[in-house]
Design an enzyme around this catalytic site. Structure first.
Site, PDB file in Angstrom:
ATOM      1  N   GLU B  29       0.861  -1.016   0.049  1.00 50.27           N
ATOM      2  CA  GLU B  29      -0.112  -0.091  -0.002  1.00 50.27           C
ATOM      3  C   GLU B  29       0.900   1.112   0.104  1.00 50.27           C
ATOM      4  OE1 GLU B  29      -2.231  -0.908   3.514  1.00 50.27           O
ATOM      5  OE2 GLU B  29      -3.081  -2.782   2.583  1.00 50.27           O
ATOM      6  N   LEU B  58      -6.442  -1.809  -0.968  1.00 57.33           N
ATOM      7  CA  LEU B  58      -6.083  -1.855   0.554  1.00 57.33           C
ATOM      8  C   LEU B  58      -6.672  -3.182   1.268  1.00 57.33           C
ATOM      9  CD1 LEU B  58      -6.919   1.316   3.023  1.00 57.33           C
ATOM     10  CD2 LEU B  58      -6.146  -0.935   3.515  1.00 57.33           C
ATOM     11  N   ALA B  59      -5.662  -4.201   1.176  1.00 59.62           N
ATOM     12  CA  ALA B  59      -6.175  -5.410   1.481  1.00 59.62           C
ATOM     13  C   ALA B  59      -5.110  -6.390   1.639  1.00 59.62           C
ATOM     14  CB  ALA B  59      -7.402  -6.061   0.667  1.00 59.62           C
ATOM     15  N   GLU B  60      -4.807  -6.636   2.719  1.00 56.35           N
ATOM     16  CA  GLU B  60      -3.600  -7.331   3.070  1.00 56.35           C
ATOM     17  C   GLU B  60      -3.694  -8.692   2.872  1.00 56.35           C
ATOM     18  OE1 GLU B  60      -4.929  -5.115   5.372  1.00 56.35           O
ATOM     19  OE2 GLU B  60      -3.570  -3.694   5.319  1.00 56.35           O
ATOM     20  N   GLN B  82       2.154  -2.351   5.745  1.00 58.58           N
ATOM     21  CA  GLN B  82       2.308  -0.737   5.918  1.00 58.58           C
ATOM     22  C   GLN B  82       2.825  -0.668   7.540  1.00 58.58           C
ATOM     23  OE1 GLN B  82      -0.720   2.423   5.395  1.00 58.58           O
ATOM     24  NE2 GLN B  82       0.553   2.690   3.679  1.00 58.58           N
ATOM     25  N   PHE B  86      -0.998  -4.229  10.986  1.00 58.59           N
ATOM     26  CA  PHE B  86      -1.928  -4.427   9.895  1.00 58.59           C
ATOM     27  C   PHE B  86      -1.588  -5.892   8.923  1.00 58.59           C
ATOM     28  CE2 PHE B  86      -1.688   0.315  10.039  1.00 58.59           C
ATOM     29  CZ  PHE B  86      -2.343   0.470  11.116  1.00 58.59           C
ATOM     30  N   PRO B  89      -4.697  -9.472   8.777  1.00 62.05           N
ATOM     31  CA  PRO B  89      -5.708  -9.670   8.067  1.00 62.05           C
ATOM     32  C   PRO B  89      -4.943 -10.680   6.822  1.00 62.05           C
ATOM     33  CG  PRO B  89      -6.019  -7.349   8.072  1.00 62.05           C
ATOM     34  CD  PRO B  89      -4.739  -8.067   9.071  1.00 62.05           C
ATOM     35  N   HIS B 129      -0.020   0.701  15.544  1.00 58.74           N
ATOM     36  CA  HIS B 129       1.209   1.192  14.745  1.00 58.74           C
ATOM     37  C   HIS B 129       2.565   0.810  15.556  1.00 58.74           C
ATOM     38  CE1 HIS B 129      -1.923   3.370  12.763  1.00 58.74           C
ATOM     39  NE2 HIS B 129      -1.291   3.655  11.839  1.00 58.74           N
TER      40      HIS B 129
HETATM   41  C1  LIG Z   1      -5.684  -3.187   8.028  1.00 58.53           C
HETATM   42  C2  LIG Z   1      -5.275  -1.793   7.753  1.00 58.53           C
HETATM   43  N1  LIG Z   1      -4.300  -1.816   6.834  1.00 58.53           N
HETATM   44  C3  LIG Z   1      -3.844  -0.470   6.576  1.00 58.53           C
HETATM   45  C4  LIG Z   1      -3.683   0.353   7.197  1.00 58.53           C
HETATM   46  C5  LIG Z   1      -3.086   1.628   7.102  1.00 58.53           C
HETATM   47  N2  LIG Z   1      -3.917   2.721   6.610  1.00 58.53           N
HETATM   48  C6  LIG Z   1      -4.516   3.523   7.548  1.00 58.53           C
HETATM   49  S1  LIG Z   1      -5.430   4.704   6.811  1.00 58.53           S
HETATM   50  C7  LIG Z   1      -5.255   4.046   5.314  1.00 58.53           C
HETATM   51  C8  LIG Z   1      -5.951   4.411   4.036  1.00 58.53           C
HETATM   52  C9  LIG Z   1      -7.657   4.438   4.266  1.00 58.53           C
HETATM   53  O1  LIG Z   1      -8.194   5.245   3.253  1.00 58.53           O
HETATM   54  P1  LIG Z   1      -9.778   5.156   3.034  1.00 58.53           P
HETATM   55  O2  LIG Z   1     -10.371   3.826   3.525  1.00 58.53           O
HETATM   56  O3  LIG Z   1     -10.226   5.623   1.821  1.00 58.53           O
HETATM   57  O4  LIG Z   1     -10.028   6.176   4.259  1.00 58.53           O
HETATM   58  P2  LIG Z   1      -9.522   7.565   4.430  1.00 58.53           P
HETATM   59  O5  LIG Z   1      -8.173   7.759   5.252  1.00 58.53           O
HETATM   60  O6  LIG Z   1      -9.604   8.248   3.142  1.00 58.53           O
HETATM   61  O7  LIG Z   1     -10.580   8.370   5.128  1.00 58.53           O
HETATM   62  C10 LIG Z   1      -4.239   3.001   5.472  1.00 58.53           C
HETATM   63  C11 LIG Z   1      -3.818   1.883   4.347  1.00 58.53           C
HETATM   64  C12 LIG Z   1      -4.787   0.326   8.318  1.00 58.53           C
HETATM   65  N3  LIG Z   1      -5.079   1.230   9.337  1.00 58.53           N
HETATM   66  N4  LIG Z   1      -5.331  -0.767   8.766  1.00 58.53           N
END
Ligand SMILES: Cc1ncc(C[n+]2csc(CCOP(=O)(O)OP(=O)(O)O)c2C)c(N)n1
Ligand SMILES: Cc1ncc(C[n+]2csc(CCOP(=O)(O)OP(=O)(O)O)c2C)c(N)n1
Ligand SMILES: [Mg+2]
Ligand SMILES: [Mg+2]
Lengths: 373, 336, 373, 336
Positions: B29, B58-60, B82, B86, B89, B129
């Site tokens: 990601e 966005l899917a591990e 990332q 995370f 999953p 984190h």
């Molecule tokens: C399972 C998981 N994978 C990765 C992350 C890292 N991460 C935090 S926010 C984010 C992006 C999320 O995008 P979106 O769903 O569009 O929400 P937005 O931040 O745009 O509100 C990522 C990859 C996480 N928090 N949880």
């Protein structure tokens, strides 16, 4: 015929391919699906929606400022997303239950979160502060998409209680790719659970444009699971409110889940740690600045003589007061005692952890007595 | 030799691995234009293109599962998770597929995946984190697990992990990303010692400290502090958590007879438990005192403002040293 | 308008709401979407499809028998699902790559699995036997849905190699609920990967009727992800072949993934351990017996004078020969040596496991020398 | 007291728990009309209806995540994972949500989930159907972990787990489902000893065997065999793997001075490592020999025909007993 090549679904991802009631210029346009849901919304409610959005923006500004000043560890701005957050949250009944993500400060605020609740988590004092049962809102979720399943389970509980509440869950465009979100739609559909999915498609998952997640509108996925959906202008608070009322009513009357994709834009960085200039153009941001969710409500109301400078000043003053409260909640925060790291792991006694706690307490005590080593 | 940060060393290691073998590709990601949230993949999209530096949905589980498929096709995917918190999953794909496919296919299908995980705490981050999930992977047969503590190891071990025909879970301590060190980025893998030999980070005679990742730095600090008190600590940086290089470990323990293990992860059934159990089995007659663990508490990772009471610091390590040396000033102790 | 309440999607789950070319009675009916794909299929190919189905059924009968006789630990019958397995697998090119589940003995057989490959895993001798690269077929998957992602990844590899192969993945109606399967569709769509999803909707996931997983046709989900789909009669080998050709061609020419829901029925128990009388009526099974995939091909061919008893006997003899081979592969199997449990964990040396192996070897050796304790 | 199988005892325990508290509900795959693939929920759909005995879609993360939501709403979900090897898709929801929500919400949100897992090998099953994942959960702070070995414990501990306000991962050894034993199904929970006290399954003086689940039976067999050779084994059935009842454990070890731990799960960073590390920390001066582990090898679970070379049997336990007693006939040994 039985193919589902499905010419009926709009395959465009165009951000203007949305249901809308208030244009960016503040013009009220009709929409046959949404209009029935906002017949009772007159200028005074619109003013209060405006007010909530301004307050949410003020919270956001304060959050960013506090982070810059080193008072918060991080902040995830919701700048530009006030309409979908306020519009949908205002449509909820107090006894409905919301399952927000980390970016929904607007939702938690509308639900009744206090100033401290909005900042202490970002300050790193607590993982969460408010009691979910007090404001019928779950601990905001960081694990992308996980809360959607919680909302479905909660809604299954509502069914079992024979109640007419609804669970509402918020998530992003990125989240729509997670298995959990899809499983949530499947469970919701199979059980006919009273849950509303609100996908805030703010065009980005950190740096990834929504096209990495979806070549076609995210709202188009729900019907495949048997869930009716609507794609609305998430920068239009009136459309957001209307769509949410439609969805809530659908769920409340026992017709099962409903889905909203609110098309909006994350005006700020992903979080204060992010540098969006690395992955998107200023032009794009400028374009969206024209679509500001707050300005259009003001323009509309002004156009109808329902908004004057006095009102604007009053709201600004309220916002300043709230901002000050948020700031002071942050600055006057006290941290737990060191031994407090052990608090709340289990609901009952736990021989292993209780022993560890006692040992650490003894260590801390002895250590406190020492002068250096 | 060049002085560079661990982040740069990793970036460099990836670039070298990708230049050396065009079946190596990166998935994750935000690893493309953004260069990853820690910039470890910075510039790689430009050099190698979107076919080899893949920004995924966005899917591990999806990332890990498609990486398995790419490995089936002969690719060597390097997956970035990332943040440590995370990876869960993807756990099913890691445990049931990545770890098992070689065994299950009687060696016919290789899984040369590298799973990079920015790892552990101490950076004041938000919930999820700052996790230390390494024990889950150490307990999973079929995986190899590496954790680095300095730029040179980061550079070399990452290249070795990518070249390895087995899946490697590769832990990168976030709080050392910006720590600098000398790096020879050109070491020929054919000449290099095998991945996963432990390193005596500091020689000593009184107590052996077994550790890995960012705790190596804390342990070295403790060793400096101990020196002032006339205690000589030997600090061993394990580098490989599975398998563990017990030759190096037991040599040290037989010399000192006293062992302290320290890691950030929770204590219960953590890597420290394995180390103590193994050391006790292997060196029982050399042990002068019960080995002691200095670890994170058995609690979910606490809020950032409290993490310093969770992370084992110099003082807690010294307290344990006092204990294994049976010095009266040890403050902790074990009940019945 | 932008709502996707989507009246275009058929919301029926009716098993007859499928594309079909051969009726249960063996009548050839037209289908505008499928017909173009089977123009070249004359009686001789149909006879060979018939033959494959009979062979697959014979393998299945043998598997059940061997299990009953204690020679296999377990068997997952594919009785009734021969058409979708043979029809789709025969549409694959040799250099395409199949990712089957545990129930697809028909698919692995058509791909080139040898008799031993079909039984030794169920006997508990090996987790798998054949080399996937030799028959371009993955190790059959037990973790529900996991293989769909592998297929997508493999297809991404095909893209990177600039090849024109396709990856095909098989899974059940139950599997459609797994996050992995939905993520697979998302990845496939986002990357435009040349992969074909074949969902064998055999009406049950063990005891759960498909309505637990889906209130609406599973094929209806794919378009939401931007994947065209088709719902076919999975008991019709011709329709299955036709749909698969359509899907493969779509993927092969670079148009990305395609999805097939093949509506069929699991005539037997879930596995030999299962007792389906606990959860389904004999009536339902009887109904589906009328829809037998093999009988209809015979009826069709006989009706056209293209099938005689001699051919039937020849096929039966071939089936018996195959059955005997399967049986003998099973009965002559030898187990690995005890120390063989350590084989193949890692591709390279591993100090920890090598030591454990050596210790266990020493233990076994010493133990072999002992007479009792 | 009635004689019944463990399967029946569990079924009975569920029924009692559901009668006692109408917020208790069951979720899982095939638990309704089929009564579960092991029939543990047999008859419960008829008695309690589909609102409380929920056949779910086939998605473990979905099951666990919706169970979390039901707990938010005040329900007490009892989740059945069909087989040990299918818990991994739910791992993220278990580790990040179930285990953490109480801590994260400062005690405001309770997660009184019971996660029932038909568990471990020895039944000649297909791949992924014989896993021993308990260490993953023991290492996860915020969970409680229980493993039963006989019908009485199955009945009582299951009811206690369901009544417990914390999440409990509850392991049911498949190969003992049909083993019979005396059960008092009516024990009043208010009077019962707390869930998770270890049980001295057999008293002895020479060596302490620490074990749990189906291995308790193997260990008891070993104790019988040892008796013939004049060796007295004390067998401890831990029952609770997290927390471990160290009072009972250390009392035994201080008596015998010698310890063998046995479990089916892989050795590396398994529960045995924790037990040895803890026993060594707590009883160092009482130990006469290095504690020894007799476990599954560090391999993926092998094919059914080979499982008997993987599972620690009576002979391997006896070999370890010989070793801790320093008897010459021990065949195994530890290298440097
Ligand atoms: C399972 C998981 N994978 C990765 C992350 C890292 N991460 C935090 S926010 C984010 C992006 C999320 O995008 P979106 O769903 O569009 O929400 P937005 O931040 O745009 O509100 C990522 C990859 C996480 N928090 N949880
Ligand atoms: C992740 C996972 N969960 C549960 C199971 C247990 N299980 C094996 S087959 C099956 C039903 C599968 O149904 P379906 O996908 O329709 O395929 P079918 O068996 O009907 O071919 C279940 C629940 C499993 N193998 N993997
Ligand atoms: Mg977004
Ligand atoms: Mg099925």
């Amino acid at each position: 015929m039985v193919h589902t090549l499905n010419p009926g679904v709009s395959l465009r991802t165009d951000v203007d391919d949305v249901a809308r009631l208030l244009t960016a210029e503040g013009e009220r346009i009709p929409d046959p699906d949404l209009d029935p849901w906002v017949e009772d919304i007159g200028p005074s409610i619109l003013r209060s929606l405006y007010r909530d959005m301004v307050l949410v923006r003020r919270i956001d500004t304060e959050g960013v400022a506090l982070q810059r000043q080193g008072q918060l560890g991080l902040w995830a701005p919701c700048l530009g997303q006030e309409a979908v957050q306020v519009g949908t949250a205002r449509a909820l009944r107090r006894d409905d239950f919301a399952f927000p993500s980390y970016r929904e400060s607007g939702v938690t605020f509308v639900r009744g979160a206090k100033p401290a609740d909005l900042v202490l988590t970002w300050r790193g004092e607590e993982h969460s502060t408010f009691d979910p049962s007090e404001i019928n809102t779950a601990v905001p979720q960081i694990i992308i998409g996980a809360q959607t399943l919680h909302a479905v389970g909660y809604a299954m509980g509502i069914q079992r209680d024979g109640a007419d509440q609804v669970a509402a869950t918020y998530f992003g465009d990125g989240a729509s790719s997670q298995g959990d979100v899809n499983e949530a739609m499947i469970f919701a559909s199979s059980f006919g659970a009273p849950v509303v999915f609100v996908c805030s498609n703010n065009q980005y998952a950190i740096s990834e444009p929504v096209t990495v997640q979806a070549k076609f509108p995210i709202a188009g996925r729900a019907p495949g699971f048997g869930i009716p959906s609507m794609r609305v202008d998430g920068n239009d608070v009136l459309a957001s409110l209307a769509a949410m009322r439609w969805a809530l009513e659908h769920a409340r009357r026992g017709d099962g889940p409903a889905f909203i994709e609110a098309v909006t834009y994350r005006m700020g960085p992903h979080t204060t740690s992010d540098d969006p200039t690395r992955y998107r153009d200023a032009d794009e941001v400028a374009l969206w600045r024209e679509r500001d969710p707050i300005a259009r409500v003001e323009a509309y109301l002004r156009g109808r003589g329902e908004f004057d400078d006095e009102f604007a000043q009053q709201v600004a003053a309220d916002a300043d007061a709230l901002g000050a409260d948020v700031r002071s909640a942050c600055l006057t925060a006290t941290s737990r005692e060191p031994i407090g790291v052990f608090d709340g792991v289990y609901a009952g006694p736990h021989s292993g952890l209780d022993e560890q706690r006692a040992q650490f307490a003894a260590y801390l005590e002895g250590f406190a007595g020492e002068v250096g080593r | 030799m060049t002085v560079m940060t661990m982040a740069k060393a990793l970036n460099d290691g990836l670039r070298t691995a990708m230049r050396d073998d065009d079946r190596v590709l990166l998935m994750g990601e935000d690893i493309g234009r953004l260069g990853g949230v820690f910039r470890i993949t910075d510039g790689l999209l430009d050099e190698f293109g979107a076919a080899r530096v893949i920004d995924t949905p966005l899917a591990e589980s999806g990332i890990m599962g498609t990486a398995v498929g790419l490995a089936y096709r002969g690719y060597r995917p390097v997956v970035e998770i990332q943040f440590d918190g995370f990876v869960y999953p993807a756990f099913d794909q890691i445990v049931c597929q990545v770890a098992k496919l070689h065994y299950r296919s009687r060696g016919n299908v290789r899984m040369p995946l590298t799973i990079r995980i920015p790892w552990a705490g101490g950076i004041g981050a938000a919930e999820h984190h700052s996790e230390s999930p390494e024990a889950y992977f150490v307990h999973t047969s079929g995986l190899r697990v590496v954790a680095v503590s300095n730029p040179q190891d980061a550079s070399l071990c990452l290249r070795q992990a990518i070249a390895c025909d087995d899946p490697v879970v590769f832990f990168e301590p976030k709080r050392l990303y910006h720590a600098k060190g000398e790096v020879d980025p050109t070491i020929d893998l054919a000449d290099a010692p095998p991945m996963g030999l432990a390193r005596v980070a500091r020689e000593g005679t009184d107590v052996t400290i077994l550790t890995y990742g960012a705790q190596v730095v804390t342990a070295l600090d403790a060793a400096t502090a101990a020196e002032d008190e006339g205690i000589s600590l030997e600090v061993i940086d394990l580098r490989s958590l599975s398998p563990v290089d017990y030759r190096t470990v037991t040599a040290s323990v037989r010399k000192t007879g006293r062992v302290v293990v320290t890691h950030e992860a929770a204590r219960e059934a953590g890597v420290g438990a394995e180390l103590i159990a193994s050391v006790t089995e292997r060196c029982f007659n050399y042990l002068e005192a019960a080995p002691v663990r200095v670890t994170g508490h058995d609690i979910p990772y606490p809020p950032a403002k409290l993490e310093r009471y969770h992370l084992p610091d110099l003082d807690r390590i010294m307290d344990a040293v006092d204990r294994v040396l049976d010095r009266p000033n040890s403050l902790s102790g074990v009940s019945a």
